[in-house]
Write an enzyme that holds these catalytic residues in place. Sequence first.
Site, PDB file in Angstrom:
ATOM      1  N   ASN A 198       0.811  -1.231   0.000  1.00  0.00           N
ATOM      2  CA  ASN A 198       0.000   0.000   0.000  1.00  0.00           C
ATOM      3  C   ASN A 198       0.839   1.273   0.000  1.00  0.00           C
ATOM      4  O   ASN A 198       0.418   2.298  -0.530  1.00  0.00           O
ATOM      5  CB  ASN A 198      -0.993  -0.001   1.164  1.00  0.00           C
ATOM      6  CG  ASN A 198      -0.341  -0.192   2.513  1.00  0.00           C
ATOM      7  OD1 ASN A 198       0.670  -0.873   2.646  1.00  0.00           O
ATOM      8  ND2 ASN A 198      -0.929   0.401   3.534  1.00  0.00           N
TER       9      ASN A 198
ATOM     10  N   GLY B 157       2.194  -5.529   7.739  1.00  0.00           N
ATOM     11  CA  GLY B 157       1.171  -6.280   7.020  1.00  0.00           C
ATOM     12  C   GLY B 157       0.035  -6.679   7.934  1.00  0.00           C
ATOM     13  O   GLY B 157      -0.239  -6.030   8.942  1.00  0.00           O
TER      14      GLY B 157
ATOM     15  N   GLU C 146       4.363  -4.198  12.549  1.00  0.00           N
ATOM     16  CA  GLU C 146       3.359  -3.151  12.364  1.00  0.00           C
ATOM     17  C   GLU C 146       2.186  -3.794  11.632  1.00  0.00           C
ATOM     18  O   GLU C 146       2.243  -4.032  10.424  1.00  0.00           O
ATOM     19  CB  GLU C 146       3.928  -1.978  11.556  1.00  0.00           C
ATOM     20  CG  GLU C 146       2.944  -0.826  11.434  1.00  0.00           C
ATOM     21  CD  GLU C 146       3.447   0.276  10.518  1.00  0.00           C
ATOM     22  OE1 GLU C 146       2.804   1.332  10.483  1.00  0.00           O
ATOM     23  OE2 GLU C 146       4.470   0.077   9.835  1.00  0.00           O
TER      24      GLU C 146
ATOM     25  N   CYS D 219      -3.399   1.435   6.898  1.00  0.00           N
ATOM     26  CA  CYS D 219      -3.648   0.699   8.141  1.00  0.00           C
ATOM     27  C   CYS D 219      -4.142   1.610   9.256  1.00  0.00           C
ATOM     28  O   CYS D 219      -4.878   1.166  10.146  1.00  0.00           O
ATOM     29  CB  CYS D 219      -2.395  -0.058   8.578  1.00  0.00           C
ATOM     30  SG  CYS D 219      -0.953   0.984   8.860  1.00  0.00           S
TER      31      CYS D 219
END
Length: 474
Positions: free
Chosen positions: A150, A226, A248, A282
Amino acid sequence: MYTKLGLFIGGKWIYEAKKGEDVLNPFDESVLGRLPHATEGDLNDAVKSAEKGFDEWRNTDPEIRSRVILRAADILSERISVISEVMTLEQGKPLAESAGEINQSIAILKFNGENAKLIKDKVVADRDNGLKTLIKPQPLGVCLCLTAWNFPIALVIRKIAPALAAGCSVIIKPSEETPGTAIEVIKIFQEAGLPKDVINLVFGVPHEISDYLLSRDEVKKVSFTGSVPVGKLLAKKAAESLKRCTLELGGHSPAIIAEDADIETTLDTLTGFKFRNAGQVCIAPSRFYVHEKIYDKVRDGFLNRIKNITLGNGLNDGISMGPLSNSRRVDAMKDFIDDAVKNGSNIIYGGSRYQDKGYFWEPTLIENIHEGSKMMTQEIFGPILALFKFNDYDDVIEKANSLNYGLASYVYTTSEVLQEKMAKEIVAGGVSINTASPMHPEIPYGGIKESGIGYEGGIDAIYSYIHKKNINII
């Protein structure tokens, strides 16, 4: 023009391999290039190279390490337009967002470059009996860095820069869906003067790469960005040899809009933040709790703004939202919407795939989501804005804390008392109040609960690649 795809192992580019995969443009599903996959032999060579690189880099003067990282920042600054195009081609986001991500990465490089030269021995105790204790920072060794698709450059730089500042060598496996941007980063570091063995770049079937590299004793740390399920699997693998981990992971962030919020400013802030990168962020808010006294006004305000979002090719002018990055996200959006509608939700706007070609999903506004719906328990990671009413602040804090995620959260209120209450009682990696910009290079950021372990950013990120050896002298 798109990047020539390859692996970088032992200071050499490998462009051909028996196995590989096509990299697709998410705008029209056309093939951008063929990405080679690393063999087990390639991975073994990468480990040997990284060991050699570590021996050289850890013994390199911190001032020189600093200069290399800062030089990489300068070169990246000169290539914003070129790399922005590569990123948009393979990931889909508008060019302006790609350029913004690169500028963020430049700032990360500069922060880590400046701090690399500050990593020195430090006396922490000087006792009356003459015993002194100092901390001698020592880099961990070869580090495995795994990044998502992303943010193809920011995630890579957020891992490479602190590892290099600490004196570690890196084997990095970015996403196979956005390899071109990472390849450009490796080229920049080589041009900046980084010794050839300090970074190795590999691609392949993700679990095969991680299984092999995590089985190697030479690898001392894994840093992963991820999903929660994959993060848990990596943590289990790392635990077998007690490798250090920075994870993360996913989020399901609440945004609480109080009755005294500055509505227009809040709407502008949240609309832009929610639909940035087509919602594939995220830390993007995914549960919007709106006080019942202002609910109708907020809902209508979101609707008016969402209607002005222009979908299309991120390379074109005037596009505010590109496609999703892959077909899996389109399928996930459909699954979320179908499930929510089945459970009684009301789609105010959007809710469907946009055009047949490309991975587009309409920006979607939805309300009356049942607590048992999938989008209430699974990370949405897409352009769906879900609205909820509330009238009690203790109750909405309880709802905000109800999931196993704990990455980011957002609060909009002019009341200092309420700001303090939310900041104290919301359980998350961070609480952003009247803003939506929680990540800066100097700030350590990390999730709690199932949203991660450790910190990305700030001096904490550098020290996550360092062992603090105690030296006691009398």
